[in-house]
Design a protein around this motif. Structure first.
Motif, mmCIF file in Angstrom:
data_model
loop_
_atom_site.group_PDB
_atom_site.id
_atom_site.type_symbol
_atom_site.label_atom_id
_atom_site.label_comp_id
_atom_site.label_asym_id
_atom_site.label_seq_id
_atom_site.Cartn_x
_atom_site.Cartn_y
_atom_site.Cartn_z
ATOM 1 N N ALA A 113 70.480 81.090 54.083
ATOM 2 C CA ALA A 113 70.084 81.857 52.896
ATOM 3 C C ALA A 113 68.589 82.154 52.883
ATOM 4 O O ALA A 113 68.053 82.596 51.882
ATOM 5 C CB ALA A 113 70.477 81.095 51.635
ATOM 6 N N SER A 114 67.902 81.905 54.010
ATOM 7 C CA SER A 114 66.441 82.055 54.038
ATOM 8 C C SER A 114 66.002 83.178 54.968
ATOM 9 O O SER A 114 66.456 83.262 56.113
ATOM 10 C CB SER A 114 65.785 80.758 54.530
ATOM 11 O OG SER A 114 66.100 79.700 53.673
ATOM 12 N N TRP A 115 65.117 84.013 54.448
ATOM 13 C CA TRP A 115 64.496 85.059 55.265
ATOM 14 C C TRP A 115 63.172 84.537 55.799
ATOM 15 O O TRP A 115 62.391 83.925 55.063
ATOM 16 C CB TRP A 115 64.215 86.304 54.416
ATOM 17 C CG TRP A 115 65.440 87.106 54.113
ATOM 18 C CD1 TRP A 115 66.186 87.059 52.968
ATOM 19 C CD2 TRP A 115 66.053 88.068 54.963
ATOM 20 N NE1 TRP A 115 67.228 87.937 53.055
ATOM 21 C CE2 TRP A 115 67.172 88.574 54.268
ATOM 22 C CE3 TRP A 115 65.778 88.554 56.230
ATOM 23 C CZ2 TRP A 115 68.010 89.550 54.800
ATOM 24 C CZ3 TRP A 115 66.611 89.521 56.758
ATOM 25 C CH2 TRP A 115 67.710 90.012 56.059
#
Length: 110
Positions: A61-63
């Motif tokens: 869920a991390s950019w």
């Protein structure tokens, strides 16, 4: 025929240099690319386009910022991976900057 995705890599400074080219310099670069395309016969199915921006990677869920600078793409076709690789021996992208590189990936039909 097998299908292949080509991804062109170049560092940010190369992209910045390209944006300062004159119209004449850009025309010369395009002539080199078009000459390469002509030599491939019908192998190039989509000449592609330059790409810029984001450089982001999504993991879970991390950019995060990607560590690979992508300068563009093309789609090619060929009888084999090796045959398509052989088309890039004198590709103009590779002489555009000392750190320029490209990747070739076979596209798997779904």
């Amino acid at each position: 025929m097998k299908q292949f995705l080509v991804i062109y890599h170049a560092p940010a400074e190369a992209m910045a240099e390209m944006s300062t080219n004159t119209g004449e310099e850009n025309a010369k670069v395009m002539e080199e690319w078009m000459a390469w395309k002509a030599k491939t016969g019908n192998a190039v199915t989509d000449f592609g386009n330059p790409v810029m921006g984001g450089h982001a990677t999504l993991e879970g869920a991390s950019w995060t910022q990607s560590d690979r600078e992508v300068g563009g793409y093309s789609l090619l076709q060929g009888e084999s991976f090796e045959a398509v690789q052989g088309l890039f021996a004198d590709h103009p992208h590779l002489s555009s900057h000392p750190k320029a590189s490209l990747e070739v990936h076979e596209i798997i039909p779904m």
